[in-house]
Design an enzyme around this catalytic site. Structure first.
Site, PDB file in Angstrom:
ATOM      1  N   HIS A  19       0.680  -1.062   0.024  1.00  0.00           N
ATOM      2  CA  HIS A  19      -0.024  -0.081  -0.110  1.00  0.00           C
ATOM      3  C   HIS A  19       0.620   1.303   0.026  1.00  0.00           C
ATOM      4  CE1 HIS A  19      -4.083   1.066  -0.065  1.00  0.00           C
ATOM      5  NE2 HIS A  19      -4.328   1.097   0.880  1.00  0.00           N
ATOM      6  N   ASN A  66      -6.771   6.855   3.972  1.00  0.00           N
ATOM      7  CA  ASN A  66      -8.052   7.093   3.880  1.00  0.00           C
ATOM      8  C   ASN A  66      -8.444   8.745   3.838  1.00  0.00           C
ATOM      9  OD1 ASN A  66      -8.057   4.458   4.089  1.00  0.00           O
ATOM     10  ND2 ASN A  66      -9.699   4.508   5.730  1.00  0.00           N
ATOM     11  N   ASP A  91      -0.762   2.291  -5.334  1.00  0.00           N
ATOM     12  CA  ASP A  91      -0.809   0.806  -5.645  1.00  0.00           C
ATOM     13  C   ASP A  91      -2.047   0.683  -6.277  1.00  0.00           C
ATOM     14  OD1 ASP A  91      -1.685   1.617  -2.797  1.00  0.00           O
ATOM     15  OD2 ASP A  91      -2.495  -0.446  -2.913  1.00  0.00           O
ATOM     16  N   ASN A 112      -9.026   3.772  -1.377  1.00  0.00           N
ATOM     17  CA  ASN A 112      -9.482   4.642  -0.296  1.00  0.00           C
ATOM     18  C   ASN A 112      -8.864   5.890  -0.506  1.00  0.00           C
ATOM     19  OD1 ASN A 112     -11.477   3.031   0.766  1.00  0.00           O
ATOM     20  ND2 ASN A 112     -10.194   2.034   2.329  1.00  0.00           N
TER      21      ASN A 112
END
Length: 240
Positions: A19, A66, A91, A112
């Site tokens: 991530h 997020n 990613d 997100n």
């Protein structure tokens, strides 16, 4: 000025997560092009430099993935920049590991960080999608992206990050296709292909020699059904 944002989660715990490949790309660009040391601003870490004659602000939001849009949106508003001045590295599970695709606009694809950016700055910005592969089933996606790259992944990941840094100037110039082509060629030259459509075409079937090609095909010998030869063959093979 242009803004290049790498997405990820802050802290050592997440440093090597799939991530966080956006953070990794930003770090690689800063190192390769001797950007300024990272400093805190806009709820993130920023570094300044230039690429292809364009002044670049690199930013790594420290708001957690997020809420990435809060940090990037603050930077764009401060410099009075439109979304078109923004390039985001992140990613992408729907791309094979090592693939890179660039596009402007589109949906969040369930990411997100991208969803947050869309909420804060709109969606008319450039996205550099860095493939990390899909675990195979939806239930494993969370653990996959928040898991570290395997040691074996470093072979292609280091090459990919170097290539992104080397060719980032093409993004600054808006030459997205050349950027993608250069990445693909670098991976082809240094590693195995990153996907079926990156593989070289299969070799043609081996050709027969010109002698065999021109030699006429002989029909199979016809077995006699009557006469002395037929009688002898019947005796040899026990046929009545």
């Amino acid at each position: 000025m242009l803004v290049f944002a790498g997405l990820g989660n802050p802290g050592a715990k997440y440093q090597n997560n799939r991530h966080n490949v956006g953070f990794m790309a930003a770090d690689a660009i800063a190192r390769r092009h001797s950007f300024s040391p990272w400093s805190k601003k806009f709820q993130g870490l920023i570094s300044e430099g230039s690429l292809g004659g364009e002044k670049i602000l690199l930013i790594k939001p420290q708001t957690f993935m997020n809420l990435s849009g809060q940090s990037v949106g603050e930077a764009l508003r401060f410099y009075k920049l439109e979304p078109s001045a923004l390039t985001v590295f992140y990613d992408e599970i729907d791309l094979a590991a090592g693939k890179v695709r660039v596009k402007v606009g589109g949906g969040s694809g369930g990411h997100n960080g991208i969803r947050s950016l869309d909420q804060h700055v709109g969606n008319a910005y450039r996205r550099v999608r860095i493939g990390v592969g899909h675990p195979g089933v939806k239930e494993m996606v969370h653990g996959h992206v928040l898991g570290d790259f395997a040691k074996a992944d470093r072979e292609w990941l280091d090459v990919l990050l170097d290539a992104i840094a080397d060719d980032a100037g093409l993004l600054a110039k808006g030459d997205d296709n050349s950027f993608m082509n250069r990445i693909t060629l670098t991976l082809r030259d240094k590693l195995v292909p990153t996907g079926d459509d990156d593989r070289p075409p299969p070799k043609a079937p081996k050709q027969q020699s010109h002698i065999r090609q021109t030699r006429p095909q002989q029909p199979p010998a016809k077995v006699p059904e009557s006469g002395p030869m037929a009688a002898m063959l019947k005796k040899l093979f026990g046929k009545d």
